[in-house]
Design an enzyme around this catalytic site. Structure first.
Site, mmCIF file in Angstrom:
data_model
loop_
_atom_site.group_PDB
_atom_site.id
_atom_site.type_symbol
_atom_site.label_atom_id
_atom_site.label_comp_id
_atom_site.label_asym_id
_atom_site.label_seq_id
_atom_site.Cartn_x
_atom_site.Cartn_y
_atom_site.Cartn_z
ATOM 1 C CG MET A 174 -1.848 -1.320 1.365
ATOM 2 S SD MET A 174 -2.883 -1.085 2.784
ATOM 3 C CE MET A 174 -1.807 -1.160 4.147
ATOM 4 C CG ASP A 175 4.494 3.197 -2.031
ATOM 5 O OD1 ASP A 175 4.726 3.931 -1.348
ATOM 6 O OD2 ASP A 175 5.384 3.193 -3.347
ATOM 7 N N GLY A 176 2.196 5.101 -1.335
ATOM 8 C CA GLY A 176 1.588 6.484 -1.410
ATOM 9 C C GLY A 176 0.857 7.219 -0.445
#
Length: 288
Positions: A41-43
């Site tokens: 879950m990047d960003g």
């Protein structure tokens, strides 16, 4: 009266949207549906910088996670794993780490409420990682969630927190060594010394099977798809042992922006390459 009308319209639109999702999932079911999807879950932080609110990225990211879980479970995906917090993330500013810990505790408690998605689908929750690195309230909340949902027979939701793959492998090696030493010690204690002397070298060898039995993922299949949002192509020390034959995808949206259409596209991409993935798995089994 006006509020009642708005509520009726909202319920109607919600029902139509649910029906349309079911229709689309039915069409997708004619192809292979992944058994296990893993998300990096990047960003969240980059999303927060846009909104100028420090914790907004993580909060909106949790909302996105709940929707993604619902869509996955409706589709028939049995295992969902997310990379929530790396051991390396503890190197961030203390106030940021504490903010994430507080939010994590709040959201774990929410997952256990009667109306939550966990109770709706009978979800079993795992927390994988070195939980003793977490603040005590978060660790206790995670342990409580695992204990309460341990007997649930529905989908499995696993959260990698205070986790890196190298740490997981190191933990598995340590546990395998302890188990093997204990086995040898018991053998000597039972009076089988003569028989065991010649077998010591073989008994002290740790096999791949031994190691895999002590990985956090020992009771879950390997991921069929690994999705890292924000367009990044790195695995960042996530499930390195388990992703040999996973389909890696890196959609451009930040995690809080990841939506239904992005998930559907990920499934379509997986179905497109599925024959190749199966061929690679088959070739590997023949080599073994």
């Amino acid at each position: 009266m006006e509020k009642h009308h708005e509520s009726s319209v909202s319920n109607l639109l919600g029902g139509v949207w649910c029906f349309l999702r079911k229709c689309l999932f039915y069409v997708l079911s004619f192809g292979p549906i992944p058994n296990h999807i893993a998300f990096i879950m990047d960003g969240n932080r980059r999303y927060a910088k846009r909104s100028l609110k420090e914790d907004s990225g993580h909060r909106v990211g949790f909302t996105a996670l709940i929707y993604v879980l619902q869509y996955c479970f409706e589709m028939g995906v049995k295992y969902v794993t997310v990379y929530a917090f790396s051991i390396d993330n503890f190197k961030r500013q203390p106030d940021e780490v504490q903010s994430v810990m507080d939010l994590m505790k709040e959201k774990i408690d929410e997952l256990l409420k009667e109306e939550s998605i966990v109770n709706k689908y009978g979800v079993r929750i795992n927390f994988w990682g070195n939980l003793y690195l977490l603040s005590e309230p978060v660790r206790l909340a995670a342990e409580k969630a695992m204990a309460i949902t341990a007997r649930n027979m529905g989908p499995v939701f696993s959260v990698c927190v205070a986790y890196t793959s190298t740490n997981e492998i190191m933990h598995a090696v340590e546990e395998s060594c302890i188990e093997r030493r204990e086995k040898i010690r018991k053998g000597y204690g039972n009076g089988y010394k003569d028989e065991l002397v010649g077998a010591d070298k073989m008994d002290s060898v740790i096999s791949v099977t031994d190691l895999e039995q002590h990985l956090y993922t020992s009771d879950c299949p390997a991921p069929d798809i690994v999705i890292r949002t924000s367009g990044e192509t790195r695995l960042s020390n996530f499930l390195l042992w388990q992703t040999t034959f996973s389909h890696l995808q890196n959609p451009a949206p930040l995690w809080p922006e990841f939506s239904f259409r992005h998930l559907v596209w990920a499934i379509i991409e997986y179905q497109r390459v599925y024959p190749y993935l199966e061929q690679r798995r088959g070739s590997s089994k023949k080599e073994d």
